[in-house]
Design a protein around this motif. Structure first.
Motif, mmCIF file in Angstrom:
data_model
loop_
_atom_site.group_PDB
_atom_site.id
_atom_site.type_symbol
_atom_site.label_atom_id
_atom_site.label_comp_id
_atom_site.label_asym_id
_atom_site.label_seq_id
_atom_site.Cartn_x
_atom_site.Cartn_y
_atom_site.Cartn_z
ATOM 1 N N GLU A 161 0.842 -1.194 0.000
ATOM 2 C CA GLU A 161 0.000 0.000 0.000
ATOM 3 C C GLU A 161 0.875 1.241 0.000
ATOM 4 O OE1 GLU A 161 -3.100 2.156 3.129
ATOM 5 O OE2 GLU A 161 -2.474 0.071 3.429
ATOM 6 N N ARG A 164 3.790 2.416 2.573
ATOM 7 C CA ARG A 164 4.159 1.308 3.456
ATOM 8 C C ARG A 164 5.465 0.639 3.049
ATOM 9 N NH1 ARG A 164 1.270 2.448 7.849
ATOM 10 N NH2 ARG A 164 -0.888 2.895 7.282
ATOM 11 N N ASN A 168 7.102 2.105 -2.792
ATOM 12 C CA ASN A 168 5.808 2.712 -3.125
ATOM 13 C C ASN A 168 5.502 3.815 -2.106
ATOM 14 O OD1 ASN A 168 3.369 3.219 -4.387
ATOM 15 N ND2 ASN A 168 2.284 1.547 -3.366
#
Length: 531
Positions: A161, A164, A168
């Protein structure tokens, strides 16, 4: 020089099972460290790992000590599977900056699911060189006992996500900065705040915060001038200036840059560049060579901008301990950051992220960030458990978070903070906050140590010894102990002080006290966030 009593040799402690050779080696090494000024050969954390049985399929793992020279760590890994040699090459266990813990990073490299060999930030070039050398052996290595597992198809990577993982990141808004030092301080430390409400990130105290900083524009333009290029030159679909600002590291020069230079020159300069690429130090200045210094050293060589960029390492994020609690201030996050500036050869060098946060970003600006989950550094599950926190300097960061979290959640456990720095009048970070917590009863005890206030330097470990009887009482009541800060000296000195306290006030021999502290670590009652 003080007379040093030779350490006793540990063979078998009455009432215990016989020790393995690795266990005896660790105990003797730690014992010797307690009686000398030199760093202990292995940390007590490693002792706990040895006592617990080590790596399971291939014996103990005695190399996890970031103060140990890499050659010594690799010697300890001789005869072990490659994936264990990868782990031995890494300079710091489970710091999280690579986005893995050391075990999982090693496994990912060994299975070829991770091709990036330069993610070990604390290890730097030394570790990257060793990982590259070991990586070349993968196809030549004989199958290991767990080769069936290693040969199994690697599952597709799951994209975390946003926010996290370092792969990313999410956008967060920079809110403010506040200088924590008073007039006369030799340090420059900032309280930095972010707004996470826009990206929806949350976190748990003990976690770290990853920052993608930009290089200093002045440094970038100096590098472009040394290349004899235009800042608008197209590289990778961007301008050269944009690539140098955001995409590549201008810190320690990588071996690939020296290799490129060796192809573009000849004679003595070529030999010098080749030597540097192989980790040699022909002029005694290798440790000081960042990218700009290399261009100055080989000033007659002007690589093509595209080839130059290809020779550089990707710009790595920087991790900081979080100094706030999501439970106390949802949607906001703070850090406690020492600003790094130093001079080499009359040129000022700047810490990448620390100066980015302290002077190169403005309130309201967005930057890429992520939350790195902690590995074994968290508040006790039982909120009634007392905690002892030792965090000099910026090591106070996670403990400020712990205290804010315990207040927000109404945790009834007792809290004891050991904080230290240079001078009480200008280096007492969060003084009003901490004194207020002491007055309200949240902070049960506040023990301070100032290394420059008197004629003799006085540190947190010295304060611990002064109140050793009370420390032992808290330990006997089940307290958890936490250390945050410098791994090479402070953390080891604090650990030695704790061993001394257990021996003196717990009525134990020194070897029993060592085992007691190792057992605290094994049971999660002694945790460290060190760097």
């Amino acid at each position: 020089m003080n007379q040093i009593t030779p350490p006793p040799k540990i063979e078998i402690i009455p009432g215990s099972a016989p020790f393995s050779e690795a266990q005896r080696s660790w105990l003797n090494g730690f014992f010797a460290g307690l009686l000398s000024d030199a760093p202990t050969p292995l940390s007590a954390e490693e002792g706990a790992a040895v006592m617990a049985g080590g790596d399971g399929d291939d014996g103990e793992a005695p190399w996890h000590d970031q103060t140990m020279p890499i050659a010594d760590r690799m010697k300890l890994a001789e005869g072990r599977p490659l994936r264990r040699k990868f782990m031995a090459a890494m300079a710091q266990q489970d710091c999280g900056q690579c986005g893995y813990d050391c075990h999982n990073y090693s496994e990912a490299i060994a299975s070829k699911s991770e091709a990036r060999l330069n993610l070990c930030v604390p290890g730097g070039k030394e570790t990257a060189r060793m990982l590259k050398s070991l990586y070349e052996e993968i196809d030549k290595a004989p199958p290991s006992p767990s080769s069936a597992t290693a040969a199994a198809p690697v599952a597709p990577a799951v994209v975390a996500e946003a926010g996290r993982s370092r792969d990313n990141p999410a956008p967060a808004k920079f809110l403010s900065r506040r200088l924590l030092n008073g007039k006369g301080s030799e340090k420059e430390t900032w309280h930095i705040e972010f707004d996470l409400s826009g990206c929806g990130l949350d976190y748990v105290v003990g976690d770290s915060f990853g920052i993608f900083a930009r290089n200093d524009l002045g440094l970038v333009d100096q590098v472009i001038a040394l290349l004899g290029a235009s800042h608008t030159t197209a590289v990778r679909g961007k301008t050269l200036r944009e690539v140098l600002l955001d995409d590549v590291s201008l810190s320690p020069a990588p071996d690939s840059l020296f290799e490129l230079i060796s192809y573009l020159t000849g004679g003595a300069l070529r030999e010098k560049a080749r030597a540097l690429a192989q980790g040699e130090d022909p002029d005694g200045d290798a440790a000081t060579l960042d990218v700009m210094a290399v261009l100055q050293k080989f000033s007659r060589v002007r690589p093509h901008p595209e080839a130059f960029v290809e020779a550089l390492e990707p710009l790595q994020p920087r991790l900081y301990s979080i100094s706030s609690s999501h439970n106390a201030t949802p949607g906001k996050l703070s850090l406690t950051v020492d600003c790094v500036r130093y001079v080499i050869n009359k040129r000022q060098r700047l810490g990448l992220a620390s100066t980015f946060l302290s002077e190169r970003i403005n309130p309201g600006d967005e930057l890429k960030v992520y939350v790195q989950k902690a590995h074994g550094f968290a508040l006790p599950e039982d909120t009634k458990t007392p905690i002892i926190m030792v965090g000099p300097g910026t090591g106070i960061a996670p403990f400020r978070a712990f205290l804010h979290d315990r207040r927000a959640t109404g945790a009834p456990g007792k809290n004891w903070l050991f904080f230290g720095h240079q001078r009480s009048d200008c280096d007492f970070f969060y003084a009003d906050e901490l004194n207020g917590m002491k007055t309200s009863g949240l902070l049960t005890r506040l023990s301070l140590a100032w290394s420059r206030d008197g004629d003799k330097k006085f540190y947190v470990q010295d304060r611990m010894r002064e109140v050793g009887r009370e420390v032992w009482t808290w330990l006997a009541e089940g307290a958890h102990v936490y250390i945050c800060g410098d791994a090479k000296r402070m953390a080891k000195d604090v650990e030695r002080a704790l061993v001394d306290i257990v021996a003196q006030f717990g009525a134990r021999s020194t070897d029993e006290a060592i085992l007691f502290v190792a057992d605290l670590k094994k049971r999660g009652r002694f945790q460290q966030d060190v760097y």
